[in-house]
Design a protein around this motif. Structure first.
Motif, short mmCIF file in Angstrom:
data_model
loop_
_atom_site.label_atom_id
_atom_site.label_comp_id
_atom_site.label_asym_id
_atom_site.label_seq_id
_atom_site.Cartn_x
_atom_site.Cartn_y
_atom_site.Cartn_z
N PHE A 286 21.89 40.86 -102.65
CA PHE A 286 20.49 40.63 -102.34
C PHE A 286 19.58 41.48 -103.24
O PHE A 286 18.57 40.99 -103.74
CB PHE A 286 20.21 40.96 -100.87
CG PHE A 286 18.81 40.63 -100.46
CD1 PHE A 286 18.46 39.32 -100.17
CD2 PHE A 286 17.85 41.60 -100.38
CE1 PHE A 286 17.17 39.00 -99.81
CE2 PHE A 286 16.55 41.29 -100.03
CZ PHE A 286 16.21 39.99 -99.74
N LYS B 288 16.81 40.17 -105.72
CA LYS B 288 15.44 40.64 -105.56
C LYS B 288 14.91 41.20 -106.88
O LYS B 288 13.75 41.03 -107.23
CB LYS B 288 15.41 41.73 -104.49
CG LYS B 288 14.05 42.08 -104.00
CD LYS B 288 14.14 42.86 -102.71
CE LYS B 288 12.80 43.38 -102.30
NZ LYS B 288 12.53 44.74 -102.74
N GLU C 18 8.77 39.75 -106.23
CA GLU C 18 8.91 40.20 -104.85
C GLU C 18 8.17 39.31 -103.86
O GLU C 18 8.60 39.11 -102.74
CB GLU C 18 8.42 41.64 -104.74
CG GLU C 18 9.00 42.34 -103.53
CD GLU C 18 8.61 43.80 -103.50
OE1 GLU C 18 8.45 44.38 -104.59
OE2 GLU C 18 8.47 44.34 -102.40
N ILE D 60 10.30 36.46 -102.60
CA ILE D 60 11.28 36.87 -101.60
C ILE D 60 10.62 37.03 -100.24
O ILE D 60 11.12 36.58 -99.22
CB ILE D 60 11.94 38.20 -102.01
CG1 ILE D 60 12.68 38.06 -103.32
CG2 ILE D 60 12.84 38.71 -100.91
CD1 ILE D 60 14.11 37.72 -103.20
N GLU D 61 9.46 37.67 -100.27
CA GLU D 61 8.79 37.91 -98.99
C GLU D 61 8.36 36.61 -98.35
O GLU D 61 8.45 36.45 -97.14
CB GLU D 61 7.60 38.84 -99.20
CG GLU D 61 8.07 40.28 -99.12
CD GLU D 61 6.97 41.27 -99.38
OE1 GLU D 61 5.80 40.89 -99.22
OE2 GLU D 61 7.30 42.39 -99.75
N VAL E 211 11.44 34.99 -96.64
CA VAL E 211 11.94 35.49 -95.37
C VAL E 211 10.85 35.59 -94.31
O VAL E 211 11.09 36.06 -93.22
CB VAL E 211 12.60 36.88 -95.55
CG1 VAL E 211 13.79 36.78 -96.45
CG2 VAL E 211 11.61 37.90 -96.03
N ALA E 212 9.67 35.13 -94.67
CA ALA E 212 8.55 35.29 -93.74
C ALA E 212 8.81 34.58 -92.42
O ALA E 212 8.51 35.09 -91.35
CB ALA E 212 7.27 34.77 -94.38
N PRO F 244 11.89 33.24 -90.40
CA PRO F 244 13.34 33.15 -90.35
C PRO F 244 13.81 31.77 -89.89
O PRO F 244 13.26 31.23 -88.92
CB PRO F 244 13.73 34.23 -89.35
CG PRO F 244 12.49 34.67 -88.70
CD PRO F 244 11.35 34.25 -89.51
N PRO F 245 14.77 31.20 -90.58
CA PRO F 245 15.22 29.85 -90.26
C PRO F 245 16.06 29.79 -89.00
O PRO F 245 16.21 28.76 -88.38
CB PRO F 245 16.06 29.47 -91.47
CG PRO F 245 16.57 30.77 -91.98
CD PRO F 245 15.51 31.78 -91.69
N ARG F 246 16.66 30.87 -88.64
CA ARG F 246 17.47 30.84 -87.43
C ARG F 246 17.09 32.03 -86.58
O ARG F 246 16.47 32.98 -87.04
CB ARG F 246 18.94 30.90 -87.79
CG ARG F 246 19.30 32.07 -88.67
CD ARG F 246 20.78 32.20 -88.77
NE ARG F 246 21.33 31.56 -89.96
CZ ARG F 246 22.60 31.25 -90.09
NH1 ARG F 246 23.43 31.48 -89.12
NH2 ARG F 246 23.05 30.69 -91.19
N SER F 247 17.45 31.98 -85.34
CA SER F 247 17.17 33.15 -84.52
C SER F 247 18.37 33.43 -83.64
O SER F 247 19.11 32.54 -83.25
CB SER F 247 15.93 32.92 -83.68
OG SER F 247 16.19 31.94 -82.73
N SER G 121 24.04 35.89 -101.56
CA SER G 121 23.67 36.92 -100.60
C SER G 121 23.47 36.34 -99.21
O SER G 121 23.96 36.88 -98.22
CB SER G 121 22.41 37.62 -101.10
OG SER G 121 21.60 37.99 -100.04
N ILE G 122 22.77 35.22 -99.15
CA ILE G 122 22.51 34.60 -97.84
C ILE G 122 23.82 34.14 -97.20
O ILE G 122 24.05 34.33 -96.01
CB ILE G 122 21.53 33.43 -98.00
CG1 ILE G 122 20.16 33.97 -98.36
CG2 ILE G 122 21.45 32.61 -96.72
CD1 ILE G 122 19.18 32.91 -98.76
N MET H 245 25.65 37.14 -95.88
CA MET H 245 25.02 37.68 -94.68
C MET H 245 25.41 36.86 -93.46
O MET H 245 25.79 37.39 -92.42
CB MET H 245 23.49 37.64 -94.81
CG MET H 245 22.86 38.78 -95.53
SD MET H 245 23.52 40.36 -95.16
CE MET H 245 22.32 41.04 -94.11
N ALA H 246 25.30 35.55 -93.60
CA ALA H 246 25.62 34.66 -92.49
C ALA H 246 27.09 34.82 -92.09
O ALA H 246 27.45 34.73 -90.93
CB ALA H 246 25.32 33.22 -92.88
#
Lengths: 103, 208
Positions: B66, B70, B75, B78-79, B82-83, B85-88, B133-134, B137-138
């Motif tokens: 990540f 980045k 920047e 990127i912000e 992620v502003a 979030p696609p999942r919770s 990276s994503i 993470m998942a």
């Protein structure tokens, strides 16, 4: 009861957690991290992930929440790699419970 | 071992005997509790150790890619990414009782719909490092959540085991020996005074 999950740490490392749906809080100093954690603890957060470099600075704050059932403060490495504090905490637990390190 | 500072009377003897039997019963119960806690703890702590090692390497890798992504991107992009979030992930937390230790049980609900689970972003504002990276993470998410539960449980159990061990030891090496010694002392004293009384009676009888 629904609880939230928070992440506290330096921006570079913890931004990707936002994509997983966690609440992300940036902190770079001990004081900032401490106030954030204390605030999150009162705000119904069930798990707080804390990066190890910050965890190293505020061991007493972590200890304070150790005895309570929630929040669980879990140390995670940051992008520079692990400082092995999390591992050390496991070893300490083993020593406390068993009397010697059996791992 | 020091005996307790009590008068050698029958009443004291009876109370002490009752206390001793309570102490013995308590000791046995606590010892059983300690053994069972220890058994469960050892099972958990091994898993904890493995999980942590695994999660740490995976997380570090994901974070590194990540950071790489980045560094290569603006920047702002990127912000923006992620502003929202696609999942919770939501967390249900309730207490479980293991040998009177309250430990949390964490139930996680991922409400990502299967179709749109992928984070939607343009090719222009992203690069392949970001994809990796994503993905990483998942991938680590599930283990990370499992680690949280186990680690907290171990933490709470370790505290309780330590407390229980102190109690068991205090009973075994302090309380019970003390009671036993005091009971023995009172018994001896009473026997002695009984013999004294008999001798005195015999003497009186001889005089007459």
């Amino acid at each position: 009861m629904a609880h939230k999950i928070g992440v506290v740490g330096d921006k570079d490392s913890i931004l990707p957690f936002k994509m997983l749906g966690f609440d992300v809080f940036f902190a770079s100093e001990a004081k900032e991290a401490r106030t954030t954690i204390d605030r999150l603890a009162t705000e119904n957060y069930g798990i707080i992930y804390l990066t190890e470099p910050l965890g190293k600075l505020i061991p007493d704050t972590i200890k304070r929440y150790d005895e309570e059932i929630s929040p669980a403060i879990i140390l995670i490495p940051n992008h520079l790699g692990s400082l092995d504090i999390g591992k050390k905490r496991i070893q300490e637990n083993v020593e406390k419970a068993v009397g010697q390190n059996i791992l | 071992m020091v005996k307790l500072n009590v008068n050698p009377t029958r009443m004291e003897l009876a109370t002490l005997k009752a206390k001793l039997s309570t102490a013995n019963r308590g000791h046995k119960l606590l010892k059983d509790k300690q053994d069972e806690l220890m058994r469960q703890f050892i099972l958990l702590i091994r898993r904890n150790n493995e999980l942590r090692a695994e999660v740490e390497t995976k997380l570090t890798k994901a974070m590194q890619s990540f950071v790489m992504a980045k560094a290569l991107l603006n920047e702002k992009f990127i912000e923006e990414l992620v502003a929202i979030p696609p999942r919770s992930v939501s967390l249900d937390l309730y207490e479980k009782n293991i040998m009177s230790v309250k430990v949390p049980v964490m139930n996680f609900k991922y409400d990502d719909n299967e179709d749109s689970e992928e984070l939607v972003y343009g090719y222009l504002n992203s690069n392949s490092e970001l994809d990796t990276s994503i993905e990483q993470m998942a991938d680590v998410l599930k283990q990370l959540l499992e680690l949280s539960e186990i680690e907290k449980t171990c933490q709470l159990m370790a505290d309780e085991i330590e407390k229980t061990r102190r109690r068991v030891n205090a009973l075994e090496y302090m309380t019970i020996p003390r009671y036993e010694e005091t009971i023995y002392f009172i018994q001896m004293k009473l026997d002695e005074s009984e013999r004294a009384a008999i001798t005195r009676l015999m003497k009186v009888k001889d005089m007459g």
